[in-house]
Design a protein around this motif. Structure first.
Motif, PDB file in Angstrom:
ATOM      1  N   UNK A 262       3.526 -12.783  91.382  1.00  0.00           N
ATOM      2  CA  UNK A 262       2.272 -13.530  91.347  1.00  0.00           C
ATOM      3  C   UNK A 262       1.423 -13.231  92.577  1.00  0.00           C
ATOM      4  N   UNK A 263       0.122 -13.159  92.354  1.00  0.00           N
ATOM      5  CA  UNK A 263      -0.802 -12.877  93.443  1.00  0.00           C
ATOM      6  C   UNK A 263      -0.719 -13.897  94.563  1.00  0.00           C
ATOM      7  N   UNK A 264      -0.421 -15.157  94.201  1.00  0.00           N
ATOM      8  CA  UNK A 264      -0.337 -16.199  95.231  1.00  0.00           C
ATOM      9  C   UNK A 264       0.789 -15.900  96.217  1.00  0.00           C
TER      10      UNK A 264
ATOM     11  N   UNK B 216      -0.987  -6.686  83.920  1.00  0.00           N
ATOM     12  CA  UNK B 216      -0.407  -7.403  85.062  1.00  0.00           C
ATOM     13  C   UNK B 216      -0.083  -6.417  86.184  1.00  0.00           C
ATOM     14  N   UNK B 217       0.508  -5.283  85.815  1.00  0.00           N
ATOM     15  CA  UNK B 217       0.806  -4.246  86.807  1.00  0.00           C
ATOM     16  C   UNK B 217      -0.468  -3.782  87.500  1.00  0.00           C
TER      17      UNK B 217
ATOM     18  N   UNK C  49      -1.346  -4.024  91.542  1.00  0.00           N
ATOM     19  CA  UNK C  49      -1.633  -2.837  92.355  1.00  0.00           C
ATOM     20  C   UNK C  49      -3.026  -2.926  92.968  1.00  0.00           C
ATOM     21  N   UNK C  50      -3.999  -3.362  92.188  1.00  0.00           N
ATOM     22  CA  UNK C  50      -5.365  -3.477  92.713  1.00  0.00           C
ATOM     23  C   UNK C  50      -5.443  -4.509  93.834  1.00  0.00           C
ATOM     24  N   UNK C  51      -4.688  -5.602  93.691  1.00  0.00           N
ATOM     25  CA  UNK C  51      -4.658  -6.610  94.753  1.00  0.00           C
ATOM     26  C   UNK C  51      -4.062  -6.023  96.029  1.00  0.00           C
ATOM     27  N   UNK C  52      -2.963  -5.305  95.888  1.00  0.00           N
ATOM     28  CA  UNK C  52      -2.338  -4.678  97.057  1.00  0.00           C
ATOM     29  C   UNK C  52      -3.271  -3.650  97.694  1.00  0.00           C
ATOM     30  N   UNK C  53      -3.967  -2.882  96.861  1.00  0.00           N
ATOM     31  CA  UNK C  53      -4.898  -1.878  97.391  1.00  0.00           C
ATOM     32  C   UNK C  53      -6.048  -2.531  98.145  1.00  0.00           C
ATOM     33  N   UNK C  54      -6.467  -3.684  97.660  1.00  0.00           N
ATOM     34  CA  UNK C  54      -7.577  -4.372  98.319  1.00  0.00           C
ATOM     35  C   UNK C  54      -7.149  -4.941  99.670  1.00  0.00           C
ATOM     36  N   UNK C  55      -5.908  -5.424  99.738  1.00  0.00           N
ATOM     37  CA  UNK C  55      -5.424  -6.030 100.988  1.00  0.00           C
ATOM     38  C   UNK C  55      -4.962  -4.968 101.973  1.00  0.00           C
TER      39      UNK C  55
ATOM     40  N   UNK D 216      -5.442  -1.393 102.578  1.00  0.00           N
ATOM     41  CA  UNK D 216      -6.230  -0.201 102.261  1.00  0.00           C
ATOM     42  C   UNK D 216      -5.666   1.076 102.878  1.00  0.00           C
ATOM     43  N   UNK D 217      -4.897   0.947 103.944  1.00  0.00           N
ATOM     44  CA  UNK D 217      -4.436   2.147 104.654  1.00  0.00           C
ATOM     45  C   UNK D 217      -2.970   2.482 104.381  1.00  0.00           C
ATOM     46  N   UNK D 218      -2.340   1.759 103.466  1.00  0.00           N
ATOM     47  CA  UNK D 218      -0.915   1.998 103.205  1.00  0.00           C
ATOM     48  C   UNK D 218      -0.717   2.778 101.911  1.00  0.00           C
ATOM     49  N   UNK D 219       0.312   3.631 101.861  1.00  0.00           N
ATOM     50  CA  UNK D 219       0.697   4.224 100.576  1.00  0.00           C
ATOM     51  C   UNK D 219       1.242   3.126  99.660  1.00  0.00           C
ATOM     52  N   UNK D 220       0.693   3.031  98.462  1.00  0.00           N
ATOM     53  CA  UNK D 220       1.142   2.057  97.467  1.00  0.00           C
ATOM     54  C   UNK D 220       1.576   2.857  96.241  1.00  0.00           C
ATOM     55  N   UNK D 221       2.873   2.830  95.957  1.00  0.00           N
ATOM     56  CA  UNK D 221       3.424   3.744  94.955  1.00  0.00           C
ATOM     57  C   UNK D 221       4.146   2.949  93.865  1.00  0.00           C
ATOM     58  N   UNK D 222       3.611   2.938  92.643  1.00  0.00           N
ATOM     59  CA  UNK D 222       4.334   2.311  91.526  1.00  0.00           C
ATOM     60  C   UNK D 222       5.422   3.246  91.014  1.00  0.00           C
ATOM     61  N   UNK D 223       6.597   2.699  90.748  1.00  0.00           N
ATOM     62  CA  UNK D 223       7.725   3.532  90.330  1.00  0.00           C
ATOM     63  C   UNK D 223       8.475   2.884  89.172  1.00  0.00           C
TER      64      UNK D 223
END
Length: 246
Positions: A157-159, A187-188, A192-198, A200-207
């Protein structure tokens, strides 16, 4: 030895990530020592391809994500490997001496094929944190880690992601989004978009770790940091290493 710490919720698939990274690092000519958290026994780790010689379980104290004296755990594991190697070497020498006697008596030589090879000493530590308090608040994980990987289930959950005090999400070197095959696509995508917004400078990799999908990207990030901990990724590199799901 450099330490790779995998943190996050206990339902996030951390042990699968641990197993996949173990196999991947071996293929890159590293020899990891894997340290399980004690949430489960050794058997699941062995099923994930971790060799028994290089697996140890370290159960943290209550309220802790990682055992406090982790250096002692690592030393003990390495000392056990050294002791096994010494026994193997002694067995080979003893068999050589026995074969000399058998040769004189014309009894023929005994083969050494049943004596195992000596073990390679580990050069990197792979460690799974337990994951109390939603798995993202234990500062000792960051203190121990040369490379910190935060595992986030796609359905989280985003919260919870935005909850104050998620120190390990803020401090992680790599964010890995798991269970994307078990979570509705929208939902995925939202996670991911929430993580990218928070972040911005980290690698975010769905697996899909159970199938090895995109784990090569996680491995690349880990190996880059092992080779050069001060490596700075510019925006272009970060964007190329971050897979977006629309």
């Amino acid at each position: 030895m450099k330490k790779i710490v995998i943190c996050g919720r206990n339902d996030g698939g951390k042990s699968t990530i641990l197993g996949e990274l173990y196999k991947g690092l071996k293929n890159r000519n590293y020899q990891p020592l894997a340290i399980g958290s004690g949430v489960q026994d050794e058997k699941p780790y062995l099923h994930k391809g971790i060799e028994p010689n290089y697996l140890t379980i370290a159960v943290p104290e209550p309220g802790k994500d990682i055992v406090s004296d982790i250096d002692r755990v690592i030393r003990n594991a390495i000392n056990q490997l050294k002791e096994k190697n010494k026994l193997i070497e002694n067995a080979r020498k003893a068999l050589d001496e026995l074969n000399k006697v058998r040769s004189v008596l014309e009894l023929g030589n005994l083969s050494q094929k049943d004596i195992p090879a000596t073990a390679t000493m580990p050069d990197v530590v792979l460690m799974e944190a337990v994951g109390i308090n939603d798995g993202y608040k234990a500062q000792e994980c960051r203190k121990l880690a040369d490379v910190l990987i935060a595992v986030i289930p796609a359905g989280l959950k985003g919260e919870i992601i935005m909850e104050p005090g998620n120190f390990l999400l803020d401090e992680a070197d790599i964010l890995v989004v798991t269970k994307i095959d078990e979570t509705p696509r929208d939902v995925t995508s939202t996670t991911i978009k929430l993580l990218q917004r928070i972040y911005r400078t980290k690698p975010i990799i769905p697996v899909v770790a159970t199938k090895g999908v995109h784990m090569n990207l996680v491995l690349d990030e880990v190996v880059n940091r092992l080779a050069n901990p001060l490596l700075l990724f510019d925006t272009a590199v970060e964007d190329s290493n971050t897979i977006k799901i629309n």
